[in-house]
Design an enzyme around this catalytic site. Structure first.
Site, short mmCIF file in Angstrom:
data_model
loop_
_atom_site.label_atom_id
_atom_site.label_comp_id
_atom_site.label_asym_id
_atom_site.label_seq_id
_atom_site.Cartn_x
_atom_site.Cartn_y
_atom_site.Cartn_z
N TYR A 144 0.72 -0.72 -0.49
CA TYR A 144 0.00 -0.08 -0.11
C TYR A 144 0.53 1.45 0.07
O TYR A 144 2.20 1.08 1.20
CB TYR A 144 -0.57 0.36 1.35
CG TYR A 144 -1.72 1.27 1.51
CD1 TYR A 144 -2.52 1.27 0.70
CD2 TYR A 144 -1.26 2.20 2.18
CE1 TYR A 144 -3.63 2.40 1.09
CE2 TYR A 144 -2.20 3.20 2.75
CZ TYR A 144 -3.36 3.52 1.58
OH TYR A 144 -4.16 4.75 1.79
N ASP A 236 8.92 3.04 1.30
CA ASP A 236 8.22 3.40 1.32
C ASP A 236 7.87 2.51 3.27
O ASP A 236 7.82 1.99 3.60
CB ASP A 236 6.89 2.55 0.83
CG ASP A 236 5.50 3.46 1.43
OD1 ASP A 236 5.23 4.07 2.55
OD2 ASP A 236 4.30 3.28 0.87
N LYS A 264 4.05 8.01 10.13
CA LYS A 264 3.48 7.41 11.70
C LYS A 264 4.55 7.42 12.82
O LYS A 264 4.39 8.59 13.76
CB LYS A 264 3.06 6.06 11.42
CG LYS A 264 2.40 5.83 9.64
CD LYS A 264 1.80 4.74 9.82
CE LYS A 264 0.71 4.20 8.69
NZ LYS A 264 -0.47 3.85 8.55
#
Ligand SMILES: Cc1ncc(COP(=O)(O)O)c(C=O)c1O
Length: 432
Positions: A144, A236, A264
Protein backbone atom coordinates in the site's frame (compact mmCIF):
# COMPACT_ATOMS: atom_id res chain seq x y z
CA UNK A 1 -22.68 7.15 34.79
CA UNK A 2 -24.79 3.96 34.69
CA UNK A 3 -24.11 1.28 32.07
CA UNK A 4 -27.21 2.18 30.11
CA UNK A 5 -26.39 5.91 30.18
CA UNK A 6 -22.91 5.09 28.87
CA UNK A 7 -24.24 2.88 26.08
CA UNK A 8 -26.68 5.64 25.16
CA UNK A 9 -23.73 8.01 24.87
CA UNK A 10 -22.05 5.77 22.28
CA UNK A 11 -25.30 5.30 20.38
CA UNK A 12 -25.94 9.06 20.47
CA UNK A 13 -22.47 9.85 19.15
CA UNK A 14 -22.84 7.21 16.44
CA UNK A 15 -26.13 8.76 15.30
CA UNK A 16 -24.67 12.26 15.34
CA UNK A 17 -21.55 11.11 13.46
CA UNK A 18 -23.56 9.31 10.80
CA UNK A 19 -25.70 12.43 10.29
CA UNK A 20 -22.72 14.64 9.40
CA UNK A 21 -19.79 12.38 8.40
CA UNK A 22 -20.10 9.86 5.53
CA UNK A 23 -20.37 6.43 7.15
CA UNK A 24 -19.74 8.12 10.50
CA UNK A 25 -15.98 7.80 9.96
CA UNK A 26 -13.28 10.11 8.60
CA UNK A 27 -11.20 7.45 6.83
CA UNK A 28 -12.61 4.49 4.93
CA UNK A 29 -10.09 2.26 6.69
CA UNK A 30 -12.31 2.70 9.78
CA UNK A 31 -15.59 1.70 8.12
CA UNK A 32 -15.32 -1.93 9.21
CA UNK A 33 -13.88 -1.27 12.68
CA UNK A 34 -16.10 -1.46 15.78
CA UNK A 35 -17.86 1.90 16.20
CA UNK A 36 -16.19 2.85 19.49
CA UNK A 37 -15.84 6.50 20.50
CA UNK A 38 -12.67 7.20 22.42
CA UNK A 39 -12.32 9.93 24.97
CA UNK A 40 -8.71 9.58 26.03
CA UNK A 41 -5.45 7.84 25.32
CA UNK A 42 -2.44 7.65 27.64
CA UNK A 43 0.65 5.57 26.98
CA UNK A 44 -0.39 2.10 25.77
CA UNK A 45 -4.09 2.41 26.67
CA UNK A 46 -7.29 4.01 25.40
CA UNK A 47 -10.53 4.81 27.21
CA UNK A 48 -13.89 5.04 25.46
CA UNK A 49 -16.78 7.34 26.33
CA UNK A 50 -18.32 4.54 28.37
CA UNK A 51 -15.27 4.40 30.64
CA UNK A 52 -13.94 1.07 29.27
CA UNK A 53 -10.19 0.76 28.93
CA UNK A 54 -8.42 -0.96 26.06
CA UNK A 55 -4.87 -2.19 25.72
CA UNK A 56 -3.97 -0.58 22.41
CA UNK A 57 -2.02 -2.59 19.86
CA UNK A 58 -3.30 -0.52 16.92
CA UNK A 59 -1.60 2.73 17.97
CA UNK A 60 -3.64 4.87 15.59
CA UNK A 61 -2.46 2.54 12.75
CA UNK A 62 1.13 3.06 13.85
CA UNK A 63 1.85 6.68 14.82
CA UNK A 64 1.63 6.28 18.62
CA UNK A 65 4.93 4.40 18.76
CA UNK A 66 5.86 6.27 21.96
CA UNK A 67 2.39 5.64 23.37
CA UNK A 68 -0.48 8.13 23.43
CA UNK A 69 0.15 11.70 24.57
CA UNK A 70 3.82 11.21 25.37
CA UNK A 71 4.50 14.07 27.85
CA UNK A 72 7.79 15.20 26.27
CA UNK A 73 6.19 15.42 22.82
CA UNK A 74 2.92 17.05 23.88
CA UNK A 75 4.75 19.60 26.04
CA UNK A 76 7.21 20.44 23.25
CA UNK A 77 4.36 21.03 20.79
CA UNK A 78 2.34 23.08 23.30
CA UNK A 79 5.39 25.24 24.08
CA UNK A 80 6.21 25.75 20.40
CA UNK A 81 2.72 26.76 19.23
CA UNK A 82 2.65 29.63 21.69
CA UNK A 83 4.97 31.33 19.17
CA UNK A 84 2.73 30.69 16.18
CA UNK A 85 1.91 27.74 13.97
CA UNK A 86 2.60 28.35 10.28
CA UNK A 87 4.78 31.16 9.00
CA UNK A 88 4.92 30.47 5.26
CA UNK A 89 8.66 30.78 5.80
CA UNK A 90 11.54 29.00 7.49
CA UNK A 91 12.12 28.71 11.22
CA UNK A 92 14.83 27.38 13.48
CA UNK A 93 12.87 24.36 14.75
CA UNK A 94 12.41 23.15 11.17
CA UNK A 95 16.18 23.15 10.64
CA UNK A 96 16.68 21.29 13.91
CA UNK A 97 14.03 18.72 12.94
CA UNK A 98 15.78 18.09 9.61
CA UNK A 99 19.21 17.87 11.26
CA UNK A 100 17.94 15.41 13.84
CA UNK A 101 16.19 13.38 11.14
CA UNK A 102 19.36 13.06 9.06
CA UNK A 103 21.42 12.23 12.17
CA UNK A 104 18.95 9.50 13.15
CA UNK A 105 18.37 7.84 9.77
CA UNK A 106 21.97 8.47 8.68
CA UNK A 107 21.99 7.46 4.99
CA UNK A 108 19.95 10.35 3.44
CA UNK A 109 21.59 13.66 2.51
CA UNK A 110 18.43 15.78 2.46
CA UNK A 111 14.87 15.66 3.78
CA UNK A 112 11.59 17.47 3.10
CA UNK A 113 8.72 17.24 5.60
CA UNK A 114 5.08 16.85 4.57
CA UNK A 115 1.80 16.00 6.28
CA UNK A 116 0.79 12.53 5.05
CA UNK A 117 2.59 9.46 3.77
CA UNK A 118 0.36 9.53 0.69
CA UNK A 119 1.63 12.92 -0.44
CA UNK A 120 5.30 12.19 0.30
CA UNK A 121 5.04 9.03 -1.84
CA UNK A 122 3.87 11.28 -4.67
CA UNK A 123 6.94 13.46 -4.25
CA UNK A 124 9.18 10.40 -4.45
CA UNK A 125 7.58 9.10 -7.65
CA UNK A 126 7.79 12.55 -9.24
CA UNK A 127 11.46 12.93 -8.35
CA UNK A 128 12.27 9.50 -9.76
CA UNK A 129 10.53 10.28 -13.04
CA UNK A 130 12.21 13.67 -13.27
CA UNK A 131 15.65 12.20 -12.65
CA UNK A 132 15.32 9.26 -15.05
CA UNK A 133 13.09 10.78 -17.75
CA UNK A 134 11.16 7.47 -17.60
CA UNK A 135 7.48 6.83 -16.92
CA UNK A 136 6.94 3.28 -15.80
CA UNK A 137 6.95 2.19 -12.17
CA UNK A 138 7.27 -1.15 -10.41
CA UNK A 139 5.65 -2.25 -7.14
CA UNK A 140 4.73 -5.42 -5.29
CA UNK A 141 1.41 -7.21 -4.93
CA UNK A 142 -0.30 -6.36 -1.66
CA UNK A 143 1.76 -3.27 -0.84
CA UNK A 144 0.00 0.00 0.00
CA UNK A 145 1.35 3.42 -0.92
CA UNK A 146 -1.59 5.75 -0.23
CA UNK A 147 -5.12 6.39 -1.39
CA UNK A 148 -4.49 8.65 -4.42
CA UNK A 149 -5.63 7.60 -7.93
CA UNK A 150 -2.18 6.81 -9.32
CA UNK A 151 -1.26 4.40 -6.51
CA UNK A 152 -4.44 2.93 -4.98
CA UNK A 153 -4.67 -0.65 -6.19
CA UNK A 154 -7.03 -3.54 -5.54
CA UNK A 155 -5.01 -6.73 -5.56
CA UNK A 156 -8.10 -8.95 -5.67
CA UNK A 157 -7.40 -9.38 -9.37
CA UNK A 158 -4.01 -10.61 -10.54
CA UNK A 159 -1.85 -7.68 -11.53
CA UNK A 160 -3.98 -5.13 -9.70
CA UNK A 161 -6.89 -2.96 -10.74
CA UNK A 162 -8.33 0.38 -9.57
CA UNK A 163 -9.16 0.28 -5.88
CA UNK A 164 -12.27 2.47 -5.92
CA UNK A 165 -15.09 3.79 -8.00
CA UNK A 166 -14.15 7.17 -9.39
CA UNK A 167 -10.57 6.14 -10.13
CA UNK A 168 -9.91 6.51 -13.87
CA UNK A 169 -9.38 3.10 -15.51
CA UNK A 170 -5.99 4.19 -16.87
CA UNK A 171 -4.74 5.73 -13.61
CA UNK A 172 -2.59 2.67 -12.94
CA UNK A 173 -1.41 2.15 -16.52
CA UNK A 174 2.23 2.92 -15.73
CA UNK A 175 2.56 0.24 -13.07
CA UNK A 176 4.21 -3.12 -13.35
CA UNK A 177 3.38 -5.42 -10.43
CA UNK A 178 5.60 -8.24 -9.20
CA UNK A 179 5.16 -10.73 -6.35
CA UNK A 180 7.00 -9.80 -3.13
CA UNK A 181 10.01 -11.91 -2.16
CA UNK A 182 10.38 -13.47 -5.61
CA UNK A 183 13.88 -12.67 -6.85
CA UNK A 184 13.44 -14.63 -10.10
CA UNK A 185 10.24 -12.78 -11.02
CA UNK A 186 12.02 -9.51 -10.23
CA UNK A 187 14.91 -10.39 -12.53
CA UNK A 188 12.45 -11.24 -15.30
CA UNK A 189 10.64 -7.90 -14.99
CA UNK A 190 13.96 -6.06 -15.16
CA UNK A 191 15.17 -8.07 -18.08
CA UNK A 192 11.97 -7.24 -20.03
CA UNK A 193 11.44 -3.62 -18.88
CA UNK A 194 14.52 -2.50 -16.95
CA UNK A 195 15.34 0.47 -19.17
CA UNK A 196 11.76 1.83 -18.93
CA UNK A 197 11.34 1.73 -15.15
CA UNK A 198 11.77 5.07 -13.37
CA UNK A 199 11.33 3.70 -9.87
CA UNK A 200 10.60 0.67 -7.76
CA UNK A 201 8.64 1.35 -4.59
CA UNK A 202 8.55 -1.27 -1.87
CA UNK A 203 7.35 -1.67 1.70
CA UNK A 204 10.64 -3.23 2.85
CA UNK A 205 8.55 -5.24 5.27
CA UNK A 206 5.08 -5.88 3.82
CA UNK A 207 3.30 -4.53 6.86
CA UNK A 208 -0.03 -3.55 5.39
CA UNK A 209 -0.86 -7.12 4.55
CA UNK A 210 0.52 -9.99 6.59
CA UNK A 211 3.56 -8.35 8.25
CA UNK A 212 5.63 -10.27 5.71
CA UNK A 213 9.35 -9.74 6.16
CA UNK A 214 11.68 -9.44 3.20
CA UNK A 215 13.56 -12.69 2.75
CA UNK A 216 17.36 -12.69 2.87
CA UNK A 217 18.73 -11.46 -0.45
CA UNK A 218 15.44 -10.08 -1.82
CA UNK A 219 16.17 -6.45 -0.97
CA UNK A 220 19.83 -6.90 -1.95
CA UNK A 221 18.71 -8.24 -5.35
CA UNK A 222 16.32 -5.31 -5.69
CA UNK A 223 19.15 -2.91 -4.86
CA UNK A 224 21.49 -4.52 -7.38
CA UNK A 225 18.91 -4.63 -10.20
CA UNK A 226 17.79 -1.03 -9.72
CA UNK A 227 21.40 0.19 -9.65
CA UNK A 228 22.24 -1.81 -12.78
CA UNK A 229 19.26 -0.38 -14.68
CA UNK A 230 19.48 3.23 -13.49
CA UNK A 231 16.15 2.84 -11.66
CA UNK A 232 15.44 4.78 -8.47
CA UNK A 233 14.82 2.54 -5.43
CA UNK A 234 12.21 3.96 -3.06
CA UNK A 235 11.61 2.42 0.36
CA UNK A 236 8.12 3.17 1.65
CA UNK A 237 9.05 3.35 5.32
CA UNK A 238 5.77 4.92 6.42
CA UNK A 239 5.27 1.98 8.81
CA UNK A 240 8.80 0.65 9.23
CA UNK A 241 10.52 4.03 9.71
CA UNK A 242 11.61 4.68 13.32
CA UNK A 243 9.80 1.43 14.28
CA UNK A 244 12.05 -1.41 13.16
CA UNK A 245 15.09 0.64 14.17
CA UNK A 246 15.98 4.33 14.47
CA UNK A 247 17.12 4.11 10.86
CA UNK A 248 14.03 2.09 9.90
CA UNK A 249 14.06 -0.86 7.52
CA UNK A 250 17.16 0.45 5.75
CA UNK A 251 19.09 -0.01 9.00
CA UNK A 252 17.29 -3.23 9.95
CA UNK A 253 18.03 -4.92 6.61
CA UNK A 254 21.29 -3.13 5.85
CA UNK A 255 20.08 -2.07 2.40
CA UNK A 256 20.15 1.59 1.38
CA UNK A 257 17.53 2.99 -1.01
CA UNK A 258 17.86 6.16 -3.11
CA UNK A 259 14.74 7.74 -1.63
CA UNK A 260 12.50 6.83 1.29
CA UNK A 261 9.18 8.00 2.65
CA UNK A 262 8.41 8.22 6.38
CA UNK A 263 5.33 9.07 8.47
CA UNK A 264 3.51 7.54 11.43
CA UNK A 265 6.16 6.85 14.15
CA UNK A 266 8.23 9.87 13.05
CA UNK A 267 6.38 12.43 15.15
CA UNK A 268 4.89 10.73 18.20
CA UNK A 269 1.36 10.84 16.78
CA UNK A 270 1.46 14.25 15.10
CA UNK A 271 0.60 14.33 11.38
CA UNK A 272 4.04 14.58 9.84
CA UNK A 273 5.60 12.74 6.90
CA UNK A 274 9.02 13.01 5.32
CA UNK A 275 10.67 12.31 2.00
CA UNK A 276 14.40 11.81 2.29
CA UNK A 277 17.18 10.70 0.01
CA UNK A 278 20.31 11.25 -1.93
CA UNK A 279 21.37 14.80 -2.75
CA UNK A 280 21.40 14.13 -6.48
CA UNK A 281 17.64 13.41 -6.35
CA UNK A 282 16.36 15.55 -3.48
CA UNK A 283 18.43 18.52 -4.66
CA UNK A 284 16.04 18.86 -7.61
CA UNK A 285 13.43 20.25 -5.22
CA UNK A 286 15.98 22.82 -4.13
CA UNK A 287 16.74 24.07 -7.62
CA UNK A 288 13.02 24.38 -8.29
CA UNK A 289 13.15 22.07 -11.32
CA UNK A 290 10.83 19.58 -9.53
CA UNK A 291 7.86 20.91 -7.58
CA UNK A 292 7.14 19.90 -4.01
CA UNK A 293 4.85 22.20 -2.04
CA UNK A 294 2.51 22.29 0.91
CA UNK A 295 1.09 24.98 3.19
CA UNK A 296 1.57 22.88 6.32
CA UNK A 297 4.97 21.37 5.48
CA UNK A 298 7.30 21.67 8.48
CA UNK A 299 4.78 23.70 10.48
CA UNK A 300 5.85 24.75 13.96
CA UNK A 301 3.83 21.88 15.49
CA UNK A 302 5.28 19.33 13.07
CA UNK A 303 8.85 20.44 13.63
CA UNK A 304 8.42 20.50 17.41
CA UNK A 305 6.89 17.01 17.36
CA UNK A 306 9.71 15.61 15.20
CA UNK A 307 12.41 17.19 17.37
CA UNK A 308 10.85 15.91 20.61
CA UNK A 309 10.15 12.42 19.21
CA UNK A 310 13.66 12.04 17.86
CA UNK A 311 15.05 13.31 21.17
CA UNK A 312 13.14 10.57 23.00
CA UNK A 313 14.09 7.89 20.48
CA UNK A 314 17.78 8.76 20.52
CA UNK A 315 18.19 9.50 24.25
CA UNK A 316 16.26 6.43 25.42
CA UNK A 317 16.11 4.02 22.46
CA UNK A 318 13.08 1.78 23.08
CA UNK A 319 13.89 -0.84 20.44
CA UNK A 320 15.08 -3.60 22.78
CA UNK A 321 12.12 -3.05 25.10
CA UNK A 322 9.67 -3.14 22.22
CA UNK A 323 11.23 -6.33 20.83
CA UNK A 324 11.10 -7.99 24.24
CA UNK A 325 7.45 -7.05 24.77
CA UNK A 326 6.52 -8.17 21.26
CA UNK A 327 8.33 -11.48 21.69
CA UNK A 328 6.56 -12.22 24.98
CA UNK A 329 3.22 -11.12 23.58
CA UNK A 330 3.59 -13.36 20.54
CA UNK A 331 4.57 -16.33 22.68
CA UNK A 332 1.61 -15.66 25.00
CA UNK A 333 -0.80 -15.47 22.07
CA UNK A 334 0.58 -18.69 20.59
CA UNK A 335 0.11 -20.38 23.98
CA UNK A 336 -3.50 -19.22 24.09
CA UNK A 337 -4.02 -20.60 20.58
CA UNK A 338 -2.81 -23.97 21.85
CA UNK A 339 -4.92 -23.75 25.00
CA UNK A 340 -8.10 -23.08 23.02
CA UNK A 341 -7.08 -25.37 20.17
CA UNK A 342 -7.48 -22.72 17.50
CA UNK A 343 -5.00 -22.38 14.63
CA UNK A 344 -3.82 -18.93 15.74
CA UNK A 345 -1.04 -17.94 13.39
CA UNK A 346 1.57 -15.27 14.07
CA UNK A 347 4.31 -13.90 11.87
CA UNK A 348 6.38 -10.78 11.36
CA UNK A 349 8.71 -9.00 13.76
CA UNK A 350 8.13 -8.33 17.46
CA UNK A 351 7.50 -4.61 16.84
CA UNK A 352 4.89 -5.29 14.13
CA UNK A 353 3.39 -8.70 13.62
CA UNK A 354 0.37 -10.31 12.02
CA UNK A 355 -2.18 -12.55 13.68
CA UNK A 356 -4.65 -14.69 11.75
CA UNK A 357 -6.26 -18.09 11.75
CA UNK A 358 -5.28 -21.04 9.60
CA UNK A 359 -2.21 -21.86 7.57
CA UNK A 360 1.13 -23.08 8.85
CA UNK A 361 2.18 -21.86 12.32
CA UNK A 362 5.22 -19.62 12.06
CA UNK A 363 5.81 -19.30 15.81
CA UNK A 364 7.29 -22.67 16.63
CA UNK A 365 9.14 -23.04 13.41
CA UNK A 366 7.00 -23.74 10.35
CA UNK A 367 7.34 -21.58 7.27
CA UNK A 368 5.95 -18.05 7.31
CA UNK A 369 3.77 -16.72 4.50
CA UNK A 370 6.03 -14.95 2.02
CA UNK A 371 3.70 -13.11 -0.35
CA UNK A 372 0.13 -12.08 -1.10
CA UNK A 373 -0.88 -15.42 -2.59
CA UNK A 374 0.23 -17.20 0.61
CA UNK A 375 -1.69 -14.68 2.68
CA UNK A 376 -4.88 -15.52 0.81
CA UNK A 377 -4.68 -19.08 2.16
CA UNK A 378 -5.23 -17.81 5.71
CA UNK A 379 -8.61 -17.31 7.32
CA UNK A 380 -8.47 -13.52 7.42
CA UNK A 381 -12.26 -13.18 7.63
CA UNK A 382 -12.41 -15.20 10.85
CA UNK A 383 -9.64 -13.08 12.33
CA UNK A 384 -11.44 -9.83 11.34
CA UNK A 385 -14.51 -11.09 13.21
CA UNK A 386 -12.36 -12.11 16.16
CA UNK A 387 -10.81 -8.63 16.29
CA UNK A 388 -14.30 -7.24 17.00
CA UNK A 389 -14.61 -9.65 19.90
CA UNK A 390 -11.20 -8.52 21.13
CA UNK A 391 -12.49 -4.93 21.18
CA UNK A 392 -15.44 -6.04 23.30
CA UNK A 393 -12.93 -7.58 25.72
CA UNK A 394 -10.68 -4.50 25.88
CA UNK A 395 -7.95 -5.19 23.31
CA UNK A 396 -7.85 -2.68 20.47
CA UNK A 397 -6.34 -4.09 17.28
CA UNK A 398 -6.77 -3.75 13.53
CA UNK A 399 -9.19 -6.09 11.75
CA UNK A 400 -6.58 -6.82 9.10
CA UNK A 401 -4.38 -8.61 11.62
CA UNK A 402 -1.45 -6.26 12.26
CA UNK A 403 -0.43 -5.74 15.91
CA UNK A 404 1.86 -2.79 16.72
CA UNK A 405 3.87 -2.66 19.96
CA UNK A 406 4.77 0.73 21.43
CA UNK A 407 7.60 1.91 23.65
CA UNK A 408 5.00 2.39 26.40
CA UNK A 409 3.72 -1.19 26.63
CA UNK A 410 4.83 -2.85 29.86
CA UNK A 411 4.19 -5.90 32.00
CA UNK A 412 0.75 -4.71 33.13
CA UNK A 413 -0.42 -4.38 29.51
CA UNK A 414 1.05 -7.76 28.62
CA UNK A 415 -0.82 -9.58 31.37
CA UNK A 416 -4.05 -7.58 30.83
CA UNK A 417 -3.91 -8.19 27.08
CA UNK A 418 -3.31 -11.93 27.41
CA UNK A 419 -6.05 -12.28 30.03
CA UNK A 420 -8.46 -10.45 27.73
CA UNK A 421 -7.49 -12.45 24.64
CA UNK A 422 -7.99 -15.59 26.73
CA UNK A 423 -11.49 -14.41 27.66
CA UNK A 424 -12.27 -13.54 24.02
CA UNK A 425 -11.11 -16.98 22.86
CA UNK A 426 -13.26 -18.57 25.56
CA UNK A 427 -16.24 -16.62 24.28
CA UNK A 428 -15.38 -17.46 20.67
CA UNK A 429 -14.73 -21.16 21.03
CA UNK A 430 -16.71 -22.15 24.10
CA UNK A 431 -13.49 -23.64 25.53
CA UNK A 432 -12.30 -22.47 28.93
C1 LIG B 1 3.31 1.78 3.69
C2 LIG B 1 2.40 2.96 3.64
N1 LIG B 1 2.63 3.91 2.72
C3 LIG B 1 1.86 5.01 2.63
C4 LIG B 1 0.80 5.20 3.48
C5 LIG B 1 -0.04 6.41 3.39
O1 LIG B 1 0.18 7.23 4.49
P1 LIG B 1 -0.94 8.25 5.02
O2 LIG B 1 -2.07 7.42 5.54
O3 LIG B 1 -0.24 9.03 6.08
O4 LIG B 1 -1.32 9.07 3.84
C6 LIG B 1 0.52 4.23 4.46
C7 LIG B 1 -0.62 4.38 5.36
O5 LIG B 1 -1.00 3.50 6.10
C8 LIG B 1 1.34 3.08 4.54
O6 LIG B 1 1.12 2.12 5.44
Amino acid sequence: MTTSQAATRTAGLRDRAEAVIPGGVSSNVRLLAPRVFFERGAGPRLWDVEGNDYVDYLLGQGPAFLGHAHPQVTEAVARAVRSGMVYGAQHALEVEAAERFIAAVRWPDLVRFGVSGTESVQGALRLARAATGRRRLLRFAGHYHGWIDNVLMDFGAEGGRPGTLGQPADALADWLVAPFNDTDALAEVFSAHGEEIAAVIVEPMMCNQGAIVAEPDFLEALRALTTAHGTVLIFDEVITGFRLALGGAAEHYGVTPDLAVYGKALAGGWPVSALAGREELMGRFGTGEVNHSGTFNASVMAAAAVVATLEVLTEDPPYERVAEHGTRLRAGLAGLGDKHQVPLRIQGLPAAFHVSFGGPRSVGGSAPVRDLSGLRELDLVRYAEFSRLLAEHGVWVAGRGIWYVSAAHGDAELSDALERVDAALTADTGTA
